[in-house]
Motif scaffolding. Structure first.
Motif, PDB file in Angstrom:
ATOM      1  N   ARG A   1       0.834  -1.214   0.000  1.00 38.58           N
ATOM      2  CA  ARG A   1       0.000   0.000   0.000  1.00 38.58           C
ATOM      3  C   ARG A   1       0.867   1.263   0.000  1.00 38.58           C
ATOM      4  O   ARG A   1       0.523   2.260  -0.649  1.00 38.58           O
ATOM      5  CB  ARG A   1      -0.928   0.008   1.219  1.00 38.58           C
ATOM      6  CG  ARG A   1      -1.910  -1.140   1.282  1.00 38.58           C
ATOM      7  CD  ARG A   1      -2.935  -1.121   0.159  1.00 38.58           C
ATOM      8  NE  ARG A   1      -3.912  -2.172   0.355  1.00 38.58           N
ATOM      9  CZ  ARG A   1      -5.086  -2.021   0.975  1.00 38.58           C
ATOM     10  NH1 ARG A   1      -5.442  -0.831   1.424  1.00 38.58           N
ATOM     11  NH2 ARG A   1      -5.912  -3.042   1.112  1.00 38.58           N
ATOM     12  N   ILE A   2       1.967   1.220   0.719  1.00 41.10           N
ATOM     13  CA  ILE A   2       2.885   2.357   0.731  1.00 41.10           C
ATOM     14  C   ILE A   2       3.472   2.563  -0.661  1.00 41.10           C
ATOM     15  O   ILE A   2       3.516   3.686  -1.191  1.00 41.10           O
ATOM     16  CB  ILE A   2       4.006   2.135   1.770  1.00 41.10           C
ATOM     17  CG1 ILE A   2       3.413   2.058   3.186  1.00 41.10           C
ATOM     18  CG2 ILE A   2       5.054   3.251   1.694  1.00 41.10           C
ATOM     19  CD1 ILE A   2       4.399   1.587   4.236  1.00 41.10           C
ATOM     20  N   ARG A   3       3.913   1.479  -1.275  1.00 47.66           N
ATOM     21  CA  ARG A   3       4.493   1.564  -2.621  1.00 47.66           C
ATOM     22  C   ARG A   3       3.458   2.030  -3.650  1.00 47.66           C
ATOM     23  O   ARG A   3       3.794   2.722  -4.613  1.00 47.66           O
ATOM     24  CB  ARG A   3       5.068   0.213  -3.027  1.00 47.66           C
ATOM     25  CG  ARG A   3       6.306  -0.209  -2.242  1.00 47.66           C
ATOM     26  CD  ARG A   3       6.956  -1.439  -2.863  1.00 47.66           C
ATOM     27  NE  ARG A   3       8.198  -1.784  -2.186  1.00 47.66           N
ATOM     28  CZ  ARG A   3       8.296  -2.681  -1.213  1.00 47.66           C
ATOM     29  NH1 ARG A   3       7.207  -3.328  -0.800  1.00 47.66           N
ATOM     30  NH2 ARG A   3       9.459  -2.942  -0.648  1.00 47.66           N
ATOM     31  N   ARG A   4       2.212   1.642  -3.430  1.00 47.72           N
ATOM     32  CA  ARG A   4       1.164   2.016  -4.373  1.00 47.72           C
ATOM     33  C   ARG A   4       0.978   3.535  -4.412  1.00 47.72           C
ATOM     34  O   ARG A   4       0.775   4.131  -5.476  1.00 47.72           O
ATOM     35  CB  ARG A   4      -0.145   1.323  -3.981  1.00 47.72           C
ATOM     36  CG  ARG A   4      -1.171   1.246  -5.096  1.00 47.72           C
ATOM     37  CD  ARG A   4      -2.397   0.481  -4.634  1.00 47.72           C
ATOM     38  NE  ARG A   4      -2.069  -0.857  -4.167  1.00 47.72           N
ATOM     39  CZ  ARG A   4      -2.934  -1.660  -3.570  1.00 47.72           C
ATOM     40  NH1 ARG A   4      -4.182  -1.247  -3.345  1.00 47.72           N
ATOM     41  NH2 ARG A   4      -2.573  -2.870  -3.184  1.00 47.72           N
ATOM     42  N   VAL A   5       1.034   4.165  -3.239  1.00 53.13           N
ATOM     43  CA  VAL A   5       0.915   5.626  -3.202  1.00 53.13           C
ATOM     44  C   VAL A   5       2.097   6.269  -3.925  1.00 53.13           C
ATOM     45  O   VAL A   5       1.938   7.220  -4.693  1.00 53.13           O
ATOM     46  CB  VAL A   5       0.837   6.136  -1.748  1.00 53.13           C
ATOM     47  CG1 VAL A   5       0.823   7.663  -1.711  1.00 53.13           C
ATOM     48  CG2 VAL A   5      -0.410   5.590  -1.064  1.00 53.13           C
TER      49      VAL A   5
END
Length: 538
Positions: free
Chosen positions: A132-136
């Protein structure tokens, strides 16, 4: 700096210790403002430890307001701070909850994505958090992604998030990650000294999880002395220049300026090996100056049912403050419980105010008081702005006292009413789940060219954020227009009533959407500016 995606993004993880509500969100938003003022692209993410999938069904008394993003996510109120400070829209990707993480992992397990393996907190939950962090980062391409971890270090529910960010540094490289810990430095008046022990214990707790903070932001009533900073540096193994004072301020908008003096952004850039740049904070200093030195004063009443917790109407309060900044006026709020108005009468609670706001909400409690307050404003020429439920209450007030429909009501509160002047959106008829199913997010609205609304916006097509299930019943549209009211804004096809006005009134305007979410300290929202201007008699 040109950013080609997640591979070049740097990361700042903001944790909190000792107590909740210590100000992590304001620190994260302030850092975003300081980095943006230096020309860096910034995005801010909130990791929330509660099991709810999102904030949509949470009671405002427990959680504060629900902030709605442009793409229709119902999120934590800190995302409103992120937008207001950085003037950069966030999306549903910018708020992640434990509930959404476990929901995604369980859905994958049901599909067989894990090949029959045992699903565990490590690695499956922590991997989902890191994804989720990488997605942002991949979606927004920031130079720096600031991630706030909700809760307090030591809370059981926060452990998967802390473990995930511990792993994250090893995966992306130590030089691309900064751990920033916000902690409390209480002043003990009886002893006449500041105590560092809470901070020491908080850092010890963080270390036990495997995270050594690179920076400490110390929330305090008084500035930290050089001796205190040296002591904290020594006991917590943090460079003394990275021990930052975050002293209580008169306004949250002063915090970025205070943290700039402390060198917060300079230290972050140094740790991330990014070049220091001269910040352009002149506009921000100007708005704080206008906030602290108003030329006039006005009192606005906010009539709601969640007034015991001011955060329940946080964006409305800030939007009024932004209008005051723009007009160089101090906006004093009179918090009025709608149930008290119902019991005592509107005049008892609204006498002497120069304006009225009736904000959104759900449920019948307090509705009669809101309707009474709106009638008081209509009959007394008191400038009025209704938001979402505030507009629906204005329509009910019209129907009962001007439209000759004494039994009129909203179908939300009286499904058997003879005159449902407010009724359920057609697409909501078969909806069962409450979370994430309303009319949510940004929608266009077409304004009548000669309306007050069009004069304020200086546009005839606007885009605003929505969060509702009920709407104006078009069966009553003709009667409504015959009684001195006008429909000044509709959906582009003309079907949905989005804005109403009362002709001949100093300022009587109500909207089905939530304009407060789009207001910024640097540019006040036109509707709030119009209300305060009318309240000032300008």
């Amino acid at each position: 700096m040109v950013n080609n995606g997640e591979s070049t993004t740097r990361y700042v993880f903001v944790t909190g210790g000792v107590v909740s509500s210590i100000g992590k969100g304001i620190v994260a938003a302030s850092l975003g403002r300081l980095l943006k003022s230096r020309g860096y692209r910034v995005s801010i993410l909130k990791l929330d430890p509660y099991i709810n999938v999102d904030a949509g069904t949470m009671n405002p008394f427990q959680h504060g307001e629900v902030f709605v993003t442009v793409d229709g996510a119902e999120t934590d109120l800190d995302l409103g701070h992120y937008e207001r400070f950085t003037d950069t829209p966030v999306s549903r990707l910018n708020n992640v909850t434990t509930g959404s993480i476990y929901q995604a992992v369980c859905n994958r397990e049901r599909r067989g994505d894990y090949g029959g393996g045992t699903v565990q907190v490590i690695p499956h939950i922590t991997n989902e958090i890191k994804d989720r962090i990488r997605r942002v980062a991949a979606d927004t391409h920031p130079d720096v992604l600031i991630t706030e971890i909700g809760g307090t270090v030591g809370d059981i529910e926060s452990l998967p998030f802390l473990e995930a960010i511990r792993q994250f540094r090893n995966e992306v490289g130590r030089a691309r990650v900064v751990y920033m810990h916000v902690t409390l430095m209480p002043w003990i008046a009886a002893a006449g000294e500041m105590k560092t022990k809470p901070t020491q214990h908080s850092v010890k707790e963080l270390r036990s999880i495997g995270i050594q903070p690179d920076m400490l932001v110390c929330r305090c009533e008084r500035a930290l002395s050089a001796e205190i900073k040296a002591k904290v540096s020594n006991f917590c193994d943090v460079p003394v220049d990275c021990v930052i004072t975050s002293q209580d301020a008169r306004s949250i908008y002063e915090v970025p300026l205070n943290l700039e003096k402390e060198g917060l952004a300079t230290q972050v850039l140094g740790l991330l090996d990014l070049p220091e740049r001269s910040p352009d904070l002149a506009p921000w200093r100007m708005l704080v100056e206008r906030l602290y030195h108003p030329q006039s004063q006005v009192e606005i009443a906010l009539v709601g049912k969640y007034v015991r917790l001011n955060d329940a109407y946080l964006s409305v309060v800030e939007a009024l403050r932004h209008a005051g900044i723009h007009l160089e006026a101090e906006v004093k709020l009179r918090w009025v419980n709608a149930e008290d108005v119902e019991r005592d009468g509107a005049a008892h609670h609204l006498q002497g105010v120069q304006g009225l706001v009736v904000p959104g909400g759900f449920g019948i409690r307090g509705v009669a008081g809101k309707i009474a307050a709106i009638r008081y404003a209509r009959e007394g020429g008191l400038p009025f702005l209704g938001l979402c439920l505030g507009m629906q209450c204005a329509v009910v007030e019209w129907a009962r006292h001007l439209g000759g429909l004494a039994t009129a009501h909203s179908a939300e509160f009286d499904p058997e009413t003879e005159h449902p002047v407010i009724h359920l959106l057609p697409e909501q008829q078969d909806v069962v789940d409450l979370g994430g199913t309303m009319r949510l997010g940004l929608y266009p609205c077409r304004l009548q060219g000669d309306s007050v609304a069009a004069q304020l916006y200086q546009e005839t097509v606007i885009y605003e954020r929505h969060r509702h299930r009920y709407e104006f019943n078009n069966a009553y549209r003709s009667l409504f227009l015959e009684s001195g009211y006008r429909i000044s804004g509709t959906s582009p096809d003309g079907r949905l009533v989005e804005m109403i006005e009362l002709s001949g009134h100093p300022f009587f305007l109500a909207v089905q959407f939530h304009p407060e979410f789009a207001s910024r300290p640097s540019h006040a929202h036109p509707l709030f500016r119009g209300l305060v201007q009318a309240a000032l008699g300008q």
